[in-house]
Design a protein around this motif. Structure first.
Motif, PDB file in Angstrom:
ATOM      1  N   ALA A   1       0.814  -1.217   0.000  1.00  0.00           N
ATOM      2  CA  ALA A   1       0.000   0.000   0.000  1.00  0.00           C
ATOM      3  C   ALA A   1       0.846   1.264   0.000  1.00  0.00           C
ATOM      4  N   GLY A   2       2.040   1.179   0.584  1.00  0.00           N
ATOM      5  CA  GLY A   2       2.882   2.367   0.676  1.00  0.00           C
ATOM      6  C   GLY A   2       3.243   2.959  -0.672  1.00  0.00           C
ATOM      7  N   GLY A   3       3.280   2.141  -1.699  1.00  0.00           N
ATOM      8  CA  GLY A   3       3.609   2.648  -3.030  1.00  0.00           C
ATOM      9  C   GLY A   3       2.416   2.998  -3.888  1.00  0.00           C
ATOM     10  N   ARG A   4       1.212   2.869  -3.350  1.00  0.00           N
ATOM     11  CA  ARG A   4       0.002   3.094  -4.150  1.00  0.00           C
ATOM     12  C   ARG A   4      -0.623   4.461  -3.914  1.00  0.00           C
ATOM     13  N   GLY A   5      -0.238   5.150  -2.846  1.00  0.00           N
ATOM     14  CA  GLY A   5      -0.846   6.439  -2.537  1.00  0.00           C
ATOM     15  C   GLY A   5      -2.153   6.343  -1.785  1.00  0.00           C
ATOM     16  N   ILE A   6      -2.640   5.133  -1.536  1.00  0.00           N
ATOM     17  CA  ILE A   6      -3.924   4.946  -0.870  1.00  0.00           C
ATOM     18  C   ILE A   6      -3.772   5.200   0.634  1.00  0.00           C
ATOM     19  N   LYS A   7      -4.845   5.669   1.280  1.00  0.00           N
ATOM     20  CA  LYS A   7      -4.861   5.809   2.735  1.00  0.00           C
ATOM     21  C   LYS A   7      -5.406   4.504   3.294  1.00  0.00           C
ATOM     22  N   LEU A   8      -4.576   3.767   4.022  1.00  0.00           N
ATOM     23  CA  LEU A   8      -4.936   2.421   4.435  1.00  0.00           C
ATOM     24  C   LEU A   8      -4.659   2.230   5.918  1.00  0.00           C
ATOM     25  N   VAL A   9      -5.661   1.709   6.610  1.00  0.00           N
ATOM     26  CA  VAL A   9      -5.523   1.339   8.022  1.00  0.00           C
ATOM     27  C   VAL A   9      -5.803  -0.158   8.121  1.00  0.00           C
ATOM     28  N   ALA A  10      -4.894  -0.898   8.756  1.00  0.00           N
ATOM     29  CA  ALA A  10      -5.035  -2.357   8.812  1.00  0.00           C
ATOM     30  C   ALA A  10      -4.479  -2.871  10.127  1.00  0.00           C
ATOM     31  N   GLY A  11      -4.813  -4.134  10.432  1.00  0.00           N
ATOM     32  CA  GLY A  11      -4.309  -4.714  11.664  1.00  0.00           C
ATOM     33  C   GLY A  11      -4.299  -6.230  11.631  1.00  0.00           C
ATOM     34  N   LYS A  12      -3.391  -6.794  12.406  1.00  0.00           N
ATOM     35  CA  LYS A  12      -3.313  -8.232  12.623  1.00  0.00           C
ATOM     36  C   LYS A  12      -4.503  -8.683  13.452  1.00  0.00           C
ATOM     37  N   VAL A  13      -5.188  -9.709  12.996  1.00  0.00           N
ATOM     38  CA  VAL A  13      -6.329 -10.245  13.733  1.00  0.00           C
ATOM     39  C   VAL A  13      -5.853 -10.914  15.027  1.00  0.00           C
ATOM     40  N   LEU A  14      -6.595 -10.683  16.095  1.00  0.00           N
ATOM     41  CA  LEU A  14      -6.378 -11.360  17.370  1.00  0.00           C
ATOM     42  C   LEU A  14      -7.430 -12.454  17.526  1.00  0.00           C
ATOM     43  N   GLN A  15      -7.019 -13.691  17.696  1.00  0.00           N
ATOM     44  CA  GLN A  15      -7.965 -14.800  17.872  1.00  0.00           C
ATOM     45  C   GLN A  15      -7.248 -15.984  18.523  1.00  0.00           C
ATOM     46  N   ASP A  16      -7.251 -16.005  19.849  1.00  0.00           N
ATOM     47  CA  ASP A  16      -6.491 -17.029  20.569  1.00  0.00           C
ATOM     48  C   ASP A  16      -7.365 -18.155  21.132  1.00  0.00           C
ATOM     49  N   ARG A  17      -8.657 -18.175  20.766  1.00  0.00           N
ATOM     50  CA  ARG A  17      -9.516 -19.274  21.208  1.00  0.00           C
ATOM     51  C   ARG A  17     -10.619 -19.500  20.186  1.00  0.00           C
ATOM     52  N   HIS A  18     -11.266 -20.661  20.288  1.00  0.00           N
ATOM     53  CA  HIS A  18     -12.386 -21.014  19.407  1.00  0.00           C
ATOM     54  C   HIS A  18     -12.040 -20.779  17.937  1.00  0.00           C
ATOM     55  N   SER A  19     -10.816 -21.077  17.588  1.00  0.00           N
ATOM     56  CA  SER A  19     -10.330 -20.910  16.222  1.00  0.00           C
ATOM     57  C   SER A  19      -9.486 -22.122  15.862  1.00  0.00           C
ATOM     58  N   PRO A  20      -9.510 -22.552  14.616  1.00  0.00           N
ATOM     59  CA  PRO A  20      -8.770 -23.757  14.245  1.00  0.00           C
ATOM     60  C   PRO A  20      -7.271 -23.516  14.138  1.00  0.00           C
ATOM     61  N   ASP A  21      -6.531 -24.602  14.126  1.00  0.00           N
ATOM     62  CA  ASP A  21      -5.097 -24.535  13.869  1.00  0.00           C
ATOM     63  C   ASP A  21      -4.868 -23.824  12.532  1.00  0.00           C
ATOM     64  N   GLY A  22      -3.823 -23.032  12.510  1.00  0.00           N
ATOM     65  CA  GLY A  22      -3.498 -22.300  11.291  1.00  0.00           C
ATOM     66  C   GLY A  22      -3.883 -20.842  11.357  1.00  0.00           C
ATOM     67  N   VAL A  23      -4.902 -20.518  12.155  1.00  0.00           N
ATOM     68  CA  VAL A  23      -5.274 -19.111  12.337  1.00  0.00           C
ATOM     69  C   VAL A  23      -5.287 -18.716  13.816  1.00  0.00           C
ATOM     70  N   ARG A  24      -5.369 -19.687  14.695  1.00  0.00           N
ATOM     71  CA  ARG A  24      -5.367 -19.360  16.127  1.00  0.00           C
ATOM     72  C   ARG A  24      -3.979 -18.875  16.528  1.00  0.00           C
ATOM     73  N   ASP A  25      -3.929 -17.760  17.278  1.00  0.00           N
ATOM     74  CA  ASP A  25      -2.648 -17.246  17.740  1.00  0.00           C
ATOM     75  C   ASP A  25      -2.476 -17.510  19.234  1.00  0.00           C
ATOM     76  N   GLU A  26      -1.332 -17.118  19.770  1.00  0.00           N
ATOM     77  CA  GLU A  26      -1.007 -17.333  21.182  1.00  0.00           C
ATOM     78  C   GLU A  26      -1.097 -15.986  21.886  1.00  0.00           C
ATOM     79  N   THR A  27      -1.716 -15.958  23.033  1.00  0.00           N
ATOM     80  CA  THR A  27      -2.125 -14.707  23.665  1.00  0.00           C
ATOM     81  C   THR A  27      -0.978 -13.712  23.810  1.00  0.00           C
ATOM     82  N   GLU A  28       0.039 -14.089  24.550  1.00  0.00           N
ATOM     83  CA  GLU A  28       1.118 -13.127  24.827  1.00  0.00           C
ATOM     84  C   GLU A  28       1.831 -12.712  23.552  1.00  0.00           C
ATOM     85  N   GLN A  29       2.137 -13.675  22.689  1.00  0.00           N
ATOM     86  CA  GLN A  29       2.850 -13.345  21.457  1.00  0.00           C
ATOM     87  C   GLN A  29       2.001 -12.471  20.542  1.00  0.00           C
TER      88      GLN A  29
END
Length: 439
Positions: free
Chosen positions: A150-178
């Motif tokens: 996005a930095g090279g496109r000129g667009i105004k972009l707001v984004a974030g890493k999803v937080l999901q440390d429970r009730h989520s399958p392997d591959g997308v579930r993250d670890e709380t502290e990390q």
């Protein structure tokens, strides 16, 4: 400085509510930002006859028969769900399990994330979207890939890493502290870099442990200029699930409030199954709703209650919600919002007579209104003097039936409604972000 001559649409920044301003023969004057490399700003806007003598020495680009409007603001979208769009399912939760989570698991791979980010940004700009608030996945690499692209496109972009440390399958579930360590690192790496911003992103209350929610709120307090984004009250099954998980909470929305996640620059997608107390809480805290009509219709989630939202004075704006949403196209989203307004929900059932949202109001929801919901009023989503000069050039002659309807319009509202009903990406003749994309 440079100037553009065409028909112009923008919104009065001093009005109490969405008041469209229109010039059939107007002049838009833009100039450099306050620092080298900063976004261009609107210097002046108004009637050609009034402004042309004042800017006689400024080069003018003339677009006869064209309409210049603010670039569109997409208040809620999932970039990793680009290839999930149009996937059939029985409802929100089955759709997440069958399509979304398996696909998002692929974004641990930086090369794959980068390849999707390029197509995603192409689609935004092709459809005239110059500002977007977007989810990444739970993988930090997904954020890095999108922000770098996005930095090279000129667009105004707001984004974030999803937080999901429970009730989520392997591959997308993250670890709380990390997950919280990663979020802070991403804030420090990307927030405020050019036109980029960061959003702390709990996926939704069921996917986040209490410790993760508390950590998200602590980060939000530590970095008050970043955004918060999540989902709330989209689907009745989801609402029931939250009630089981948080039996002492007054409501689904109140869960976020109890953790300290309702404030200015907090945007919650959907907000369908709220009550008046919830809406008052949104107003009091400054949180805003991202209205996602194509997604809500596609997944059978329900209808956003415009009348109740307006009575409560809560902020809202329009969003595509791709991939639950079915189109990047702002015209399609505005038309779906019109349908939702006509089917407004009151008293637990369909209203006998729904709202007819004015076309200019629909346009405001996808430009200046969505910007205000993000806390960017007077910054983007408008062509008032001082705003960052994101704009699109629309060609109403791009489709034969649209050209016919446009030529017969007796008012601005009729002309805009013709674009909303019949427009698509073919109408977007040129997209001009306030920062020119890298060559």
């Amino acid at each position: 400085m440079e100037a553009c001559r065409a028909s112009l649409l923008w919104f009065d920044p001093l009005a109490d509510g969405p008041l469209a301003r229109y010039e059939s023969d107007g002049l838009l004057v833009v100039g450099s930002g306050p620092a080298p490399g900063s976004p261009q700003r609107v210097v002046d806007v108004g009637a050609w006859n009034d402004l042309a003598p004042r800017y006689a020495d400024v080069p003018v680009t003339h677009w006869p028969g064209r309409l210049i409007t603010p670039g569109f603001v997409d208040l809620h979208i999932h970039y990793p769900q680009l290839d999930v769009i149009g996937s059939p399912a029985d409802g929100l939760l089955p759709w997440l399990e069958r399509y979304t989570f398996p696909h998002e698991s692929r974004f641990h791979d930086p090369a794959y994330a980068a390849s999707v980010a390029e197509v995603f940004l192409d689609e935004l700009l092709r459809n005239g979207v110059t500002t977007a608030l977007t989810f990444a996945t739970s993988h930090p690499a997904s954020v890095d890939a999108l922000m770098a692209a996005a930095g090279g496109r000129g667009i105004k972009l707001v984004a974030g890493k999803v937080l999901q440390d429970r009730h989520s399958p392997d591959g997308v579930r993250d670890e709380t502290e990390q997950s919280l360590i990663d979020t802070e690192r991403l804030i420090q790496r990307w927030h405020g870099q050019g036109r980029l911003g960061y959003a702390i992103t709990p996926r939704f209350a069921p996917s986040c442990s209490d410790a993760q929610m508390r950590g998200a709120a602590e980060l939000a307090a530590r970095y008050p200029q970043v955004w918060i984004q999540s989902h709330v009250a989209e689907n009745l099954d989801e609402v029931r699930w939250v009630r089981e998980l948080y039996p002492s909470a007054r409501s689904y929305l109140a869960v976020y409030g109890d953790f300290g996640l309702l404030r200015e620059r907090a945007v919650y997608a959907h907000c369908i199954h709220l009550d008046d107390t919830d809406r008052a809480l949104m107003r009091e805290t400054g949180a805003a709703a991202a209205v996602s009509p194509t997604s809500n219709l596609f997944l059978g989630s329900g209808f956003f209650d415009y009348a109740s939202a307006d009575r409560a004075g809560m902020r809202y704006g329009l969003a595509s919600d791709v991939g639950g949403g079915t189109s990047f196209c702002p015209f399609h989203t505005m038309l779906a919002a019109y349908h939702v307004g006509r089917a407004s929900v009151t008293g637990g059932g369909l209203a006998k007579q729904g709202l007819s949202l004015a076309p200019s109001h629909l346009w405001w929801q996808h430009t200046a209104g969505a910007a205000a919901a993000m806390g960017l009023e007077g910054v983007t989503g408008n062509l008032a003097p001082g705003c960052e000069a994101d704009f699109v050039v629309l060609n109403p002659q791009a489709k034969p039936l649209l050209a016919r309807k446009w030529s017969q319009a007796d008012s601005l509202e009729e002309a805009l409604f013709a674009l909303i009903v019949l427009g698509d990406d073919r109408v977007i003749e040129q997209v001009r972000p306030a920062v020119r994309p890298a060559a």
